[in-house]
Scaffold this active site. Structure first.
Site, PDB file in Angstrom:
ATOM      1  N   GLU A  19       5.443  53.452  43.781  1.00 15.20           N
ATOM      2  CA  GLU A  19       5.402  52.548  44.758  1.00 15.20           C
ATOM      3  C   GLU A  19       3.915  51.229  44.920  1.00 15.20           C
ATOM      4  O   GLU A  19       4.511  50.235  45.042  1.00 15.20           O
ATOM      5  CB  GLU A  19       4.652  53.736  46.521  1.00 15.20           C
ATOM      6  CG  GLU A  19       5.941  54.448  46.778  1.00 15.20           C
ATOM      7  CD  GLU A  19       5.670  55.916  46.225  1.00 15.20           C
ATOM      8  OE1 GLU A  19       4.948  56.317  45.624  1.00 15.20           O
ATOM      9  OE2 GLU A  19       6.543  57.011  46.844  1.00 15.20           O
ATOM     10  N   ALA A  71      12.845  56.918  47.862  1.00 12.02           N
ATOM     11  CA  ALA A  71      13.139  55.875  49.285  1.00 12.02           C
ATOM     12  C   ALA A  71      14.160  54.327  48.203  1.00 12.02           C
ATOM     13  O   ALA A  71      14.288  54.260  47.575  1.00 12.02           O
ATOM     14  CB  ALA A  71      12.079  55.629  50.237  1.00 12.02           C
ATOM     15  N   GLU A  91       8.050  63.225  46.613  1.00 11.95           N
ATOM     16  CA  GLU A  91       7.087  63.676  48.505  1.00 11.95           C
ATOM     17  C   GLU A  91       8.819  64.486  48.993  1.00 11.95           C
ATOM     18  O   GLU A  91       7.693  65.860  49.500  1.00 11.95           O
ATOM     19  CB  GLU A  91       7.150  62.144  48.581  1.00 11.95           C
ATOM     20  CG  GLU A  91       6.337  61.953  48.715  1.00 11.95           C
ATOM     21  CD  GLU A  91       6.026  60.209  49.148  1.00 11.95           C
ATOM     22  OE1 GLU A  91       6.915  59.247  49.700  1.00 11.95           O
ATOM     23  OE2 GLU A  91       5.115  59.619  49.954  1.00 11.95           O
ATOM     24  N   GLY A 134       9.730  58.994  47.331  1.00 17.88           N
ATOM     25  CA  GLY A 134       9.420  59.799  47.414  1.00 17.88           C
ATOM     26  C   GLY A 134      10.903  61.093  47.813  1.00 17.88           C
ATOM     27  O   GLY A 134      10.620  61.770  48.378  1.00 17.88           O
TER      28      GLY A 134
HETATM   29  N1  CO8 Z   1      16.543  52.721  45.565  1.00 19.83           N
HETATM   30  C1  CO8 Z   1      17.916  51.774  45.186  1.00 19.83           C
HETATM   31  N2  CO8 Z   1      18.117  52.315  44.057  1.00 19.83           N
HETATM   32  C2  CO8 Z   1      17.380  52.536  43.363  1.00 19.83           C
HETATM   33  C3  CO8 Z   1      16.541  52.998  43.391  1.00 19.83           C
HETATM   34  C4  CO8 Z   1      15.352  53.476  44.863  1.00 19.83           C
HETATM   35  N3  CO8 Z   1      14.463  54.248  44.218  1.00 19.83           N
HETATM   36  N4  CO8 Z   1      16.114  53.155  41.865  1.00 19.83           N
HETATM   37  C5  CO8 Z   1      16.945  53.224  41.342  1.00 19.83           C
HETATM   38  N5  CO8 Z   1      18.372  52.457  42.014  1.00 19.83           N
HETATM   39  C6  CO8 Z   1      19.219  52.157  41.602  1.00 19.83           C
HETATM   40  C7  CO8 Z   1      19.279  50.809  40.345  1.00 19.83           C
HETATM   41  O1  CO8 Z   1      18.848  49.455  40.941  1.00 19.83           O
HETATM   42  C8  CO8 Z   1      20.467  50.861  39.968  1.00 19.83           C
HETATM   43  O2  CO8 Z   1      21.513  50.425  40.654  1.00 19.83           O
HETATM   44  P1  CO8 Z   1      22.820  48.905  40.353  1.00 19.83           P
HETATM   45  O3  CO8 Z   1      23.433  50.123  39.165  1.00 19.83           O
HETATM   46  O4  CO8 Z   1      23.442  48.995  40.731  1.00 19.83           O
HETATM   47  O5  CO8 Z   1      21.322  47.740  39.338  1.00 19.83           O
HETATM   48  C9  CO8 Z   1      21.327  52.633  39.199  1.00 19.83           C
HETATM   49  O6  CO8 Z   1      20.212  52.749  40.606  1.00 19.83           O
HETATM   50  C10 CO8 Z   1      20.267  52.925  38.408  1.00 19.83           C
HETATM   51  O7  CO8 Z   1      18.854  52.429  38.437  1.00 19.83           O
HETATM   52  P2  CO8 Z   1      17.951  51.788  36.869  1.00 19.83           P
HETATM   53  O8  CO8 Z   1      19.584  50.803  36.457  1.00 19.83           O
HETATM   54  O9  CO8 Z   1      16.871  50.981  37.296  1.00 19.83           O
HETATM   55  O10 CO8 Z   1      17.976  53.173  36.194  1.00 19.83           O
HETATM   56  P3  CO8 Z   1      16.942  53.480  35.062  1.00 19.83           P
HETATM   57  O11 CO8 Z   1      17.871  54.561  34.284  1.00 19.83           O
HETATM   58  O12 CO8 Z   1      16.795  51.756  34.035  1.00 19.83           O
HETATM   59  O13 CO8 Z   1      15.635  53.105  35.500  1.00 19.83           O
HETATM   60  C11 CO8 Z   1      13.849  54.223  37.239  1.00 19.83           C
HETATM   61  C12 CO8 Z   1      14.908  54.151  36.235  1.00 19.83           C
HETATM   62  C13 CO8 Z   1      12.680  54.163  36.085  1.00 19.83           C
HETATM   63  C14 CO8 Z   1      13.657  55.100  38.080  1.00 19.83           C
HETATM   64  C15 CO8 Z   1      14.462  52.863  37.812  1.00 19.83           C
HETATM   65  O14 CO8 Z   1      15.262  53.020  38.824  1.00 19.83           O
HETATM   66  C16 CO8 Z   1      13.118  52.535  39.372  1.00 19.83           C
HETATM   67  O15 CO8 Z   1      11.802  52.673  39.404  1.00 19.83           O
HETATM   68  N6  CO8 Z   1      13.367  53.047  40.041  1.00 19.83           N
HETATM   69  C17 CO8 Z   1      12.660  53.256  41.202  1.00 19.83           C
HETATM   70  C18 CO8 Z   1      11.667  54.084  41.535  1.00 19.83           C
HETATM   71  C19 CO8 Z   1      10.271  53.341  42.662  1.00 19.83           C
HETATM   72  O16 CO8 Z   1      10.149  52.500  42.554  1.00 19.83           O
HETATM   73  N7  CO8 Z   1      10.883  54.415  44.096  1.00 19.83           N
HETATM   74  C20 CO8 Z   1       9.901  54.471  45.109  1.00 19.83           C
HETATM   75  C21 CO8 Z   1      10.498  53.597  46.011  1.00 19.83           C
HETATM   76  S1  CO8 Z   1       9.407  53.732  47.526  1.00 19.83           S
HETATM   77  C22 CO8 Z   1       9.175  55.236  47.989  1.00 19.83           C
HETATM   78  O17 CO8 Z   1       9.737  55.874  47.689  1.00 19.83           O
HETATM   79  C23 CO8 Z   1       8.722  54.876  49.789  1.00 19.83           C
HETATM   80  C24 CO8 Z   1       8.645  56.116  50.094  1.00 19.83           C
HETATM   81  C25 CO8 Z   1       8.087  56.107  51.665  1.00 19.83           C
HETATM   82  C26 CO8 Z   1       8.424  57.033  52.806  1.00 19.83           C
HETATM   83  C27 CO8 Z   1       8.327  56.486  54.266  1.00 19.83           C
HETATM   84  C28 CO8 Z   1       8.155  57.024  54.976  1.00 19.83           C
HETATM   85  C29 CO8 Z   1       8.619  56.685  56.083  1.00 19.83           C
END
Ligand code: CO8
Length: 257
Positions: free
Chosen positions: A131, A65, A111, A108
């Site tokens: 998460e 998400a 999921e 997500g």
């Molecule tokens: N949300 C928003 N932006 C994101 C997300 C995300 N989940 N993941 C990556 N991005 C963005 C980064 O902020 C970055 O943006 P910018 O270039 O503008 O700074 C761009 O994408 C590239 O990401 P990274 O620079 O971080 O790329 P890396 O290759 O260094 O890292 C990772 C890749 C390891 C995947 C890292 O991006 C990361 O950890 N992302 C987050 C993963 C995460 O925590 N996901 C879970 C999110 S919470 C969730 O999914 C809950 C769902 C519940 C739903 C409930 C419904 C009611």
């Protein structure tokens, strides 16, 4: 429109929905979830669509998400955000769904893949429920569907550590139907979809409904608890800190409150 956040392509009764926010690793923003829900609603009513394939392009399936949209939410905000309704429309879709996963399927994104009936994954793909590193927990069925697929012990490790598993591990554990070389993922998913599209669709629909009913029915209580606990976590300082830290690209300082 190549810059659209969701690309649609209907080929031989198979609708390919491609998440298209590559610069944000296909993070599932409320807008993107809304588009997905709308496309599925239309596809449900369209007899020319027999199977849907979710794809994220060559680099990433989805990184979860969109954290920017969640960072400031409180429990009421989570309730009012409307995203649960979009997820529900995905879960309620009446035709077979196949996830074609390349790259990461995190949070997500994992999921979303598990909302599908079949998962085809590339050898270099990875699955995670990270998460916990943000101070929250899976909220779109991850705690329950993952446990149903790979068992409680492996699920516990993924949910409590937030660390990813490889496509090979996911395949061995029963989460992935087909493990294929990176460049073959979409082709393999489309081949599976074509086979299912050739079967008699009334039987496909009813057989799928029976399999899902049996599995999902046993998950209902768990999904309810997941939903409640997920929302409750938006009342914690750790959620605010975890998400702020991600957006500020630093390590979080959790306080256990
Ligand atoms: N949300 C928003 N932006 C994101 C997300 C995300 N989940 N993941 C990556 N991005 C963005 C980064 O902020 C970055 O943006 P910018 O270039 O503008 O700074 C761009 O994408 C590239 O990401 P990274 O620079 O971080 O790329 P890396 O290759 O260094 O890292 C990772 C890749 C390891 C995947 C890292 O991006 C990361 O950890 N992302 C987050 C993963 C995460 O925590 N996901 C879970 C999110 S919470 C969730 O999914 C809950 C769902 C519940 C739903 C409930 C419904 C009611």
């Amino acid at each position: 429109m190549p810059d659209d956040i969701l690309l649609t392509d209907l080929r031989d009764n198979v609708l390919i929905l491609t998440l298209n926010r590559p610069s944000k690793l296909n993070a599932l923003s409320p807008d993107l979830l809304k588009r997905l829900a709308e496309e599925l609603e239309a596809a449900d009513a369209d007899d020319s669509v027999k199977v849907v394939v979710f794809y994220g392009g060559e680099k990433v399936f989805a990184a979860g998400a969109d954290i920017t949209a969640m960072a400031q939410l409180n429990p009421t905000g989570v309730l009012q955000s409307g995203t649960r309704g979009y997820w529900k429309r995905i879960w309620d879709f009446g035709k077979p769904m196949i996830a074609a996963v390349r790259g990461i399927a995190f949070g997500g994104g994992c999921e979303l893949a598990m909302s599908c009936d079949l998962i085809v994954a590339s050898e270099s793909s990875q699955f995670a429920q990270p998460e916990i590193k943000l101070g929250i927990m899976p909220g779109a069925g991850g705690t329950q569907r993952l446990a149903a697929a790979i068992g409680p012990y492996r699920t516990m490790e993924m949910v409590l550590t937030g660390e990813p598993i490889s496509a090979q591990e996911a395949h061995d554990a029963g989460l992935v139907n087909r493990l294929v070389p990176d460049e073959k993922v979409l082709e393999e998913a489309l081949a599976l979809a074509a086979t299912i599209a050739q079967r008699p669709q009334v039987a496909v629909r009813l057989a799928r409904q029976a399999v899902r009913y049996g599995v999902e029915r046993t998950l209902l209580d768990g999904l309810k608890m997941e939903r409640r606990n997920y929302r409750m976590l938006y009342d914690t300082e750790d959620q605010k800190e975890g998400m702020a830290a991600f957006l500020e690209k630093r390590d979080p300082q959790f306080k256990d409150r």
